[in-house]
Write a protein that holds these residues in place. Sequence first.
Motif, PDB file in Angstrom:
ATOM      1  N   THR A  93       4.342   7.084  -7.156  1.00  0.00           N
ATOM      2  CA  THR A  93       3.785   5.904  -6.505  1.00  0.00           C
ATOM      3  C   THR A  93       2.268   5.986  -6.570  1.00  0.00           C
ATOM      4  O   THR A  93       1.685   7.047  -6.296  1.00  0.00           O
ATOM      5  CB  THR A  93       4.242   5.840  -5.038  1.00  0.00           C
ATOM      6  N   GLY A 118      -0.070   5.232  -4.689  1.00  0.00           N
ATOM      7  CA  GLY A 118      -0.778   5.657  -3.490  1.00  0.00           C
ATOM      8  C   GLY A 118      -0.207   4.970  -2.277  1.00  0.00           C
ATOM      9  O   GLY A 118       0.727   4.167  -2.372  1.00  0.00           O
ATOM     10  N   PRO A 119      -0.745   5.260  -1.094  1.00  0.00           N
ATOM     11  CA  PRO A 119      -0.244   4.615   0.120  1.00  0.00           C
ATOM     12  C   PRO A 119      -0.589   3.134   0.134  1.00  0.00           C
ATOM     13  O   PRO A 119      -1.545   2.693  -0.506  1.00  0.00           O
ATOM     14  CB  PRO A 119      -0.974   5.367   1.244  1.00  0.00           C
ATOM     15  N   VAL A 120       0.215   2.366   0.853  1.00  0.00           N
ATOM     16  CA  VAL A 120      -0.027   0.939   1.013  1.00  0.00           C
ATOM     17  C   VAL A 120      -0.841   0.724   2.276  1.00  0.00           C
ATOM     18  O   VAL A 120      -0.561   1.315   3.322  1.00  0.00           O
ATOM     19  CB  VAL A 120       1.302   0.160   1.086  1.00  0.00           C
ATOM     20  N   SER A 121      -1.864  -0.095   2.192  1.00  0.00           N
ATOM     21  CA  SER A 121      -2.744  -0.339   3.327  1.00  0.00           C
ATOM     22  C   SER A 121      -1.956  -0.800   4.547  1.00  0.00           C
ATOM     23  O   SER A 121      -1.063  -1.643   4.444  1.00  0.00           O
ATOM     24  CB  SER A 121      -3.784  -1.402   2.959  1.00  0.00           C
ATOM     25  N   ALA A 122      -2.298  -0.256   5.690  1.00  0.00           N
ATOM     26  CA  ALA A 122      -1.619  -0.631   6.933  1.00  0.00           C
ATOM     27  C   ALA A 122      -2.298  -1.786   7.645  1.00  0.00           C
ATOM     28  O   ALA A 122      -1.779  -2.310   8.626  1.00  0.00           O
ATOM     29  CB  ALA A 122      -1.558   0.581   7.868  1.00  0.00           C
ATOM     30  N   ASP A 164      10.835  -1.033  -1.685  1.00  0.00           N
ATOM     31  CA  ASP A 164      10.485   0.379  -1.859  1.00  0.00           C
ATOM     32  C   ASP A 164      11.585   1.130  -2.605  1.00  0.00           C
ATOM     33  O   ASP A 164      11.303   1.990  -3.457  1.00  0.00           O
ATOM     34  CB  ASP A 164      10.249   1.034  -0.494  1.00  0.00           C
ATOM     35  N   TRP A 203      -1.986  -1.877  -7.213  1.00  0.00           N
ATOM     36  CA  TRP A 203      -1.468  -1.376  -5.946  1.00  0.00           C
ATOM     37  C   TRP A 203      -2.216  -1.872  -4.707  1.00  0.00           C
ATOM     38  O   TRP A 203      -1.592  -2.125  -3.660  1.00  0.00           O
ATOM     39  CB  TRP A 203      -1.410   0.144  -5.964  1.00  0.00           C
TER      40      TRP A 203
END
Length: 260
Positions: free
Chosen positions: A220, A222-226, A206, A173
């Motif tokens: 999912t 985790g969050p995707v790096s911004a 997505d 991820w």
Amino acid sequence: MPAVPDEVRGVELGQYCLMLGDDALVMSHRLQEWVTHAPELEEEVALANIALDLLGQARVLLARAGAVDGSGRDEDALAFQREPGEYRNVRLAEVPNGDFAHTMGRLLVFATWRLALLGRLTGSRDPMLAAVAAKGVKELVYHRDYAAGWVVRLGDGTAYSRERMAEGLAALWPLVAELFVPCPAEQRLAAAGIAADPAAVRPEFDAVLAEVLTAATLGTPGPVSADAVPAGREGSHTPALADLLGDLQQVARAHPGATW
């Protein structure tokens, strides 16, 4: 070989073809490493065929890159005579294989992303890119669906298979955000109707991942790096790429100028 479209720099078109070609070449090699190691003969054959599809895409794209960038390099020179820092693949393709669940997770992410890109490239103003994309989308639908089937089977299987699938996705991820960050050449070529803007394919990606992970009873990771950067596109790679190229280029470098 078709001419470079008007108002497009051959060097930049060559760079873009290298990006797409290197993605396919490196991912193909990782899948080929499963030959004689897959859990069943049927899966070994499937992975080998997917690897061959990607290798076919890589060959055409690398040949196009060498023809339009002014270097005159052919597909063999580009595959076997460049150093790691000259490769332009995303890092997701190069990291070492983990277990089978890790590979299925990577193939799902890679194929879903690449299918979305090539789907848009079927309308490219560059006739070669459009032709590669038209053939590639048919192949990538199978790649994506094959991987999705295994992600669901493992995620919604035993407690152990679910654990392996979740851990495989979690390991991959941190590399996902890079897939959607365009480099300057991609942005310029996308504006000219040549390339596909990777940021624009994120909603499609997505939606597919959400559908598959829901069916697999997995969340999912985790969050995707911004704040991701297009590291691989700029030649910044993990140490794994140098190791991979050591295997890939060994014979060609040992016998320079040989033909087969």
